[in-house]
Design a protein around this motif. Structure first.
Motif, PDB file in Angstrom:
ATOM      1  N   UNK A  19       0.587  -4.682   3.740  1.00  0.00           N
ATOM      2  CA  UNK A  19      -0.008  -4.521   4.869  1.00  0.00           C
ATOM      3  C   UNK A  19      -1.527  -4.077   4.837  1.00  0.00           C
ATOM      4  N   UNK A  20      -1.997  -2.766   5.322  1.00  0.00           N
ATOM      5  CA  UNK A  20      -3.245  -2.331   5.263  1.00  0.00           C
ATOM      6  C   UNK A  20      -3.833  -2.307   3.595  1.00  0.00           C
ATOM      7  N   UNK A  21      -2.883  -1.575   3.123  1.00  0.00           N
ATOM      8  CA  UNK A  21      -3.540  -1.258   1.669  1.00  0.00           C
ATOM      9  C   UNK A  21      -3.235  -2.559   0.747  1.00  0.00           C
ATOM     10  N   UNK A  22      -1.964  -3.140   0.870  1.00  0.00           N
ATOM     11  CA  UNK A  22      -1.591  -4.251   0.128  1.00  0.00           C
ATOM     12  C   UNK A  22      -2.465  -5.421   0.243  1.00  0.00           C
ATOM     13  N   UNK A  23      -2.563  -5.744   1.671  1.00  0.00           N
ATOM     14  CA  UNK A  23      -3.745  -6.867   2.055  1.00  0.00           C
ATOM     15  C   UNK A  23      -5.326  -6.680   1.273  1.00  0.00           C
ATOM     16  N   UNK A  24      -5.682  -5.410   1.513  1.00  0.00           N
ATOM     17  CA  UNK A  24      -6.929  -5.048   0.748  1.00  0.00           C
ATOM     18  C   UNK A  24      -7.091  -5.350  -0.629  1.00  0.00           C
ATOM     19  N   UNK A  25      -5.817  -5.019  -1.427  1.00  0.00           N
ATOM     20  CA  UNK A  25      -5.552  -5.029  -2.878  1.00  0.00           C
ATOM     21  C   UNK A  25      -5.689  -6.551  -3.109  1.00  0.00           C
ATOM     22  N   UNK A  26      -4.971  -7.358  -2.303  1.00  0.00           N
ATOM     23  CA  UNK A  26      -5.066  -8.900  -2.716  1.00  0.00           C
ATOM     24  C   UNK A  26      -6.578  -9.673  -2.268  1.00  0.00           C
ATOM     25  N   UNK A  27      -7.033  -8.974  -1.555  1.00  0.00           N
ATOM     26  CA  UNK A  27      -8.519  -9.528  -1.266  1.00  0.00           C
ATOM     27  C   UNK A  27      -9.282  -9.308  -2.364  1.00  0.00           C
ATOM     28  N   UNK A  28      -9.423  -7.905  -2.880  1.00  0.00           N
ATOM     29  CA  UNK A  28      -9.951  -7.508  -4.171  1.00  0.00           C
ATOM     30  C   UNK A  28      -9.508  -8.154  -5.083  1.00  0.00           C
ATOM     31  N   UNK A  29      -8.534  -8.561  -5.423  1.00  0.00           N
ATOM     32  CA  UNK A  29      -8.011  -9.260  -6.500  1.00  0.00           C
ATOM     33  C   UNK A  29      -8.501 -10.782  -6.356  1.00  0.00           C
TER      34      UNK A  29
ATOM     35  N   UNK B 178     -14.273  10.013  -0.889  1.00  0.00           N
ATOM     36  CA  UNK B 178     -13.471   9.468   0.274  1.00  0.00           C
ATOM     37  C   UNK B 178     -11.915   9.488  -0.048  1.00  0.00           C
ATOM     38  N   UNK B 179     -10.949  10.175   0.331  1.00  0.00           N
ATOM     39  CA  UNK B 179      -9.761  10.315   0.097  1.00  0.00           C
ATOM     40  C   UNK B 179      -8.662   9.566   0.902  1.00  0.00           C
ATOM     41  N   UNK B 180      -9.070   8.678   1.690  1.00  0.00           N
ATOM     42  CA  UNK B 180      -8.036   8.245   2.663  1.00  0.00           C
ATOM     43  C   UNK B 180      -9.013   6.958   3.171  1.00  0.00           C
ATOM     44  N   UNK B 181      -8.146   5.655   3.320  1.00  0.00           N
ATOM     45  CA  UNK B 181      -8.610   4.464   3.902  1.00  0.00           C
ATOM     46  C   UNK B 181      -7.897   3.437   2.933  1.00  0.00           C
ATOM     47  N   UNK B 182      -7.584   2.200   3.629  1.00  0.00           N
ATOM     48  CA  UNK B 182      -6.832   1.152   2.900  1.00  0.00           C
ATOM     49  C   UNK B 182      -7.628   0.760   1.696  1.00  0.00           C
ATOM     50  N   UNK B 183      -9.041   0.542   2.024  1.00  0.00           N
ATOM     51  CA  UNK B 183      -9.855  -0.176   0.867  1.00  0.00           C
ATOM     52  C   UNK B 183     -10.044   0.768  -0.356  1.00  0.00           C
ATOM     53  N   UNK B 184     -10.194   2.192   0.143  1.00  0.00           N
ATOM     54  CA  UNK B 184     -10.457   2.951  -1.296  1.00  0.00           C
ATOM     55  C   UNK B 184      -8.827   3.089  -2.039  1.00  0.00           C
TER      56      UNK B 184
ATOM     57  N   UNK C 129      -6.710   0.932  -2.037  1.00  0.00           N
ATOM     58  CA  UNK C 129      -6.518  -0.399  -2.805  1.00  0.00           C
ATOM     59  C   UNK C 129      -7.383  -0.548  -4.010  1.00  0.00           C
ATOM     60  N   UNK C 130      -8.687  -0.044  -4.073  1.00  0.00           N
ATOM     61  CA  UNK C 130      -9.312  -0.030  -5.161  1.00  0.00           C
ATOM     62  C   UNK C 130      -8.842   1.022  -6.228  1.00  0.00           C
ATOM     63  N   UNK C 131      -8.201   2.109  -5.725  1.00  0.00           N
ATOM     64  CA  UNK C 131      -7.559   3.137  -6.650  1.00  0.00           C
ATOM     65  C   UNK C 131      -6.325   2.309  -7.414  1.00  0.00           C
ATOM     66  N   UNK C 132      -5.743   1.486  -6.707  1.00  0.00           N
ATOM     67  CA  UNK C 132      -4.600   0.580  -7.405  1.00  0.00           C
ATOM     68  C   UNK C 132      -5.176  -0.142  -8.206  1.00  0.00           C
ATOM     69  N   UNK C 133      -6.155  -0.901  -7.756  1.00  0.00           N
ATOM     70  CA  UNK C 133      -6.837  -1.859  -8.502  1.00  0.00           C
ATOM     71  C   UNK C 133      -7.264  -1.372  -9.920  1.00  0.00           C
ATOM     72  N   UNK C 134      -7.863  -0.161  -9.699  1.00  0.00           N
ATOM     73  CA  UNK C 134      -8.276   0.434 -11.013  1.00  0.00           C
ATOM     74  C   UNK C 134      -7.098   0.926 -12.187  1.00  0.00           C
ATOM     75  N   UNK C 135      -5.862   1.039 -11.433  1.00  0.00           N
ATOM     76  CA  UNK C 135      -4.870   1.458 -12.496  1.00  0.00           C
ATOM     77  C   UNK C 135      -4.333   0.186 -13.252  1.00  0.00           C
ATOM     78  N   UNK C 136      -4.319  -1.138 -12.593  1.00  0.00           N
ATOM     79  CA  UNK C 136      -3.974  -2.120 -12.877  1.00  0.00           C
ATOM     80  C   UNK C 136      -4.836  -2.588 -13.873  1.00  0.00           C
ATOM     81  N   UNK C 137      -6.254  -2.439 -14.064  1.00  0.00           N
ATOM     82  CA  UNK C 137      -7.219  -2.747 -14.935  1.00  0.00           C
ATOM     83  C   UNK C 137      -6.934  -1.799 -16.119  1.00  0.00           C
ATOM     84  N   UNK C 138      -6.441  -0.433 -15.895  1.00  0.00           N
ATOM     85  CA  UNK C 138      -6.252   0.462 -16.962  1.00  0.00           C
ATOM     86  C   UNK C 138      -5.267  -0.166 -18.006  1.00  0.00           C
TER      87      UNK C 138
END
Length: 813
Positions: A472-482, A792-798, A800-809
């Motif tokens: 959805x919101x977060x997952x869609x942003x994550x796919x865009x970032x990937x 910033x502590x809320x919002x789909x884009x940020x 998603x970027x936090x999830x992205x960072x965990x994947x990179x870790x």
């Protein structure tokens, strides 16, 4: 003189035969052409034999199909030539085969001698057809039946060559033969008694090598359907590449351990003559292929390839009766040898308490019976246990001539396998250190080959395989970032991140080669119906290396799957707070499973979305610091609401705006009730080393009881309207004191609370704007001036970027 051998795929049909003839014509000088049966013919003949043995009439249909296939090839290759001779040979051959199989059908059995006679026709038929075509193009083409040249014993099915007699016959024939091209059928020979024999599967390679050795050929060329020997099986490892140069010994090791492009015994005849062997692609003749030579420079690449053998059984003989007793190994191996069973793997514990051997699975019961017969006295006295058989195993082998000169290869191999939950059942390494072999579960072969290939051959590029639940919101942003960062990750971080599976509440879609991130929404709609158990079952079945499950939901059922994922060595990255804020025992179990199975469990976005709060806290604790106090504004949605709430806008309208802009949970009551903040502070407390439960946190709610009791989202919003005066009064009181309203979480002296507070101008929280979060850590090192994290502590884009960072870790571990 050059010897060229063409495999079954190279002569599978008229088009492929023409490609092979083109290759032959482009090779200068005199040449001997050794050919296999048309692709699949030997298998079809074997199938016909089995049907006849089992008294199924299907063998006649198989023979008719094979005959039709050969006749069609002749018709297409030689449309204007007088084909009476070759057509007569085809008809007579199939009549002979049919007669033998009719007898087999009546008796229900077929001797090994008759089996070899039938199987030999595959090469005889193909070589006659190819000879006729070559002769029509080049009159100086000769044909010789290999049964006249290669003499063997009567070990039908895998005959042993009499090299002295065969070499003389080959040399005598070619001394007189003045043809430019000589066509010879591979695979087949003749016993001293005059009966057709075969040289085992892959025997056409062996035939060609025997002829090359006898003639002191300039080179042996093996033409097939791949570009040489590969660093791993390209059907299982997409990144595998052809090996330009390899030594005889390395090639023999790889072929022995399953590299099917080369029959294992092939190199033995040419080895002593130092004849180079080239493995080339009939369908891409200009590619370099692989050159096999006596020695090559391996100094910079100690590992030349990774190979494997499937369908292995491990037989273990153990007991105190083995310790210190001379001749035990000889007795064991002799028992197996008497059954004519080949041992492909041997290992023995230094305590001498057990010996393991690896053999073909089909021979396991026969070997077990033979070994137990040999040791029946010791077994009866209970000094030795009955043989233990383990099946569904495979052997993987790391091969390289110069492995002995490089330290740490074994450690790197087994560390790589261990990190991906590939259990090693047995290990063997010869004194030459040219081969390190391990027995593993058959289901783990593809994963093992890929992670080893990645580790040893891929310039440190690591492939991550993602399974994403919630788009959805977060997952869609994550796919865009990937998608946007794919090239950057490869070029700069050496990470190839592939999304293998995606799902929402209705559908799930998988693509083992990677979901198209430009078109994922359409692909998902065409997927199958989603069930959480089905999603994890699919991820388990694929059994891919470096797998990561990403949870972008707030669903308890999805969070309940984490234990199963971690137990399969599948890493978990989640923004779902439910798992880490459930009972402490559950949280602790997830941590233990993560360590036990070497599967990272990362949840940075549980607190502060994309802010590095948990990571910073982990580093504090790891470095020996101790947290005594935490003060925090942990809800970006509540901060957004109270920063925008004033006398001009109703509280209801601001909450609705926050929901519509994606700052709150789908049910905003989770945010406004304080439950979400309670979960976040609980996670920080636990990560600080304190075993607290959520019901130990005091929740001073600012919501009236009727609002808290609303049974639906619609009822919740309606209740906010009804109690607007309550919220207006909260704002008015704070404004009169020149303060701002902030929803604050506190932890100190083992106690925690959450609630709405009035914040004065001097406080760090006062100027917290928008949807920002802030955390103050008071520790041994930060006692008077706290460590502050803000952003910033809320919002789909940020998020998603936090999830992205965990994947990179995980990728950098």
């Amino acid at each position: 003189m050059k010897v060229l051998k063409f495999g079954g795929t190279s002569v599978a049909n008229d088009q492929n035969i023409l490609k092979s003839i083109g290759v032959i014509q482009n090779v200068p000088g005199k040449k001997v052409v050794v050919v296999s049966a048309l692709g699949g013919v030997t298998d079809s003949l074997s199938e016909a034999i089995n049907n006849a043995k089992n008294q199924h009439f299907l063998y006649r249909n198989i023979l008719q199909d094979l005959k039709t296939r050969h006749l069609e090839v002749i018709e297409k290759l030689l449309p204007e030539r007088n084909n009476d001779k070759v057509l007569s040979f085809i008809n007579i051959s199939f009549d002979d085969i049919n007669s033998l199989l009719d007898g087999c059908f009546l008796l229900g059995e077929l001797s090994a001698k008759a089996t070899d006679t039938i199987l030999s026709y595959g090469e005889l038929l193909s070589s006659k057809i190819i000879f006729e075509k070559l002769q029509s193009l080049s009159p100086k083409t000769a044909y010789i039946d290999s049964r006249e040249l290669i003499k063997t014993d009567s070990n039908f099915g895998n005959a042993n060559i009499d090299f002295e007699t065969s070499n003389y016959a080959i040399q005598y024939y070619f001394d007189k033969n003045q043809s430019d091209i000589t066509v010879i059928p591979g695979f087949i020979a003749q016993s001293h008694n005059g009966h057709p024999t075969t040289l085992g599967r892959g025997g056409s390679d062996y035939s060609a090598a025997v002829i090359a050795s006898a003639l002191d050929a300039d080179e042996l060329q093996i033409w097939t359907d791949v570009n040489g020997m590969y660093t791993a099986n390209p059907k299982l490892v997409k990144q595998a590449r052809s090996i330009p140069d390899i030594s005889y010994k390395e090639a023999m090791e790889l072929s022995h351990f399953g590299a099917k492009v080369l029959y294992a015994p092939t190199l033995q005849p040419v080895l002593n003559k130092n004849i180079p062997v080239y493995i080339k692609n009939t369908f891409a003749p200009d590619t370099a292929g692989t050159r096999i030579i006596p020695e090559c420079d391996n100094s910079n690449e100690p590992v030349k390839g990774i190979s494997h053998i499937d369908n292995i059984a491990l037989l273990t003989l153990e007991g105190s009766g083995l310790i210190g007793v001379a001749g035990i190994s000889e007795k064991l191996f002799c028992a197996v040898a008497r059954e004519n069973i080949s041992i492909v793997f041997i290992t023995q514990a230094s305590s001498e308490h057990s010996i393991c051997i690896g053999i073909s699975e089909e021979n396991a019961q026969r070997a077990k019976k033979a070994i137990e017969m040999a040791f029946q006295y010791e077994i009866r006295l209970q000094k030795i246990k009955p043989v233990i058989i383990e099946k569904n195993l495979s052997i993987i082998a790391l091969v390289g001539e110069n492995m002995k000169s490089h330290q740490g290869l074994s450690g790197k191999m087994f560390s790589t396998l261990g990190k991906n939950n590939v259990n090693v059942r047995a290990i063997a390494q010869g004194a030459s250190e040219r081969n390190i072999s391990a027995v593993i579960d058959k289901k783990d072969v593809e994963k093992a080959l890929n992670v080893l290939h990645e580790s040893f051959f891929e310039d440190n590029i690591k492939q991550l395989n993602l399974f994403i639940c919630g788009v959805g919101n977060v997952g869609g942003k994550l796919l865009d970032q990937l998608r946007q960062q794919a090239d950057y990750l490869k070029d700069n971080l050496k990470l190839n991140v592939r999304v293998i599976g995606i799902s929402n509440s209705r559908k799930m879609y998988f693509n083992e080669n990677g979901v198209d991130l430009e078109n994922w929404e359409v692909q998902l709609q065409s997927g199958e119906d989603n069930q959480p158990d089905a999603f994890i079952a699919k991820a388990e079945a694929l059994n891919l290396p470096n797998s990561i499950f990403v949870d972008n939901t707030a669903c308890p059922k999805v969070a309940a799957l984490y234990k199963r994922f971690l137990s399969q060595s599948i890493a978990v990255v989640t923004c779902n707070k439910i798992a880490c804020s459930s009972q402490y025992s559950e949280y602790e179990q997830l941590k233990k499973l993560s360590k036990k199975y070497n599967a990272p469990f990362l949840f940075e976005t549980n607190v502060g979305a994309g802010l590095p709060i948990i990571d910073t806290l982990k580093n504090l604790i790891a470095s020996g610091d101790k947290v005594h106090k935490i003060q925090a504004v942990l809800s970006g949605s509540l901060n957004f609401i109270f920063n925008n709430f004033n006398t001009d806008k109703s509280f209801h309208d601001i909450v609705l705006q926050a929901q519509q802009e994606g700052y709150t949970e789908p049910d905003p009551k989770l945010d406004l009730s304080g439950i979400d903040v309670m979960r976040k502070i609980l996670i920080l407390i636990r990560e600080s080393g304190y075993p607290m439960e959520i019901d130990a946190i005091d929740n001073d709610s600012f919501l009236p009881e009727p609002v808290l009791q609303a049974e639906s989202v619609a009822a919740f919003f309606e209740s906010l309207k009804e109690h607007s005066n309550h919220f207006d009064q909260l704002y008015k009181e704070a404004d009169q004191q020149s303060c701002r309203l902030k929803y604050v979480a506190n932890f100190e002296n083992g106690k925690a609370s959450v609630g709405l507070q009035t914040i004065e101008k001097e406080h760090p929280f006062y100027h917290l704007e928008g949807k920002d979060n802030i955390v103050l850590f008071y520790t041994d090192r930060y006692a008077e001036q706290p460590l502050l994290i803000k952003g910033a502590g809320a919002g789909a884009a940020v998020t998603a970027s936090g999830i992205f960072a965990d994947v990179i870790r995980i990728g950098n571990i």
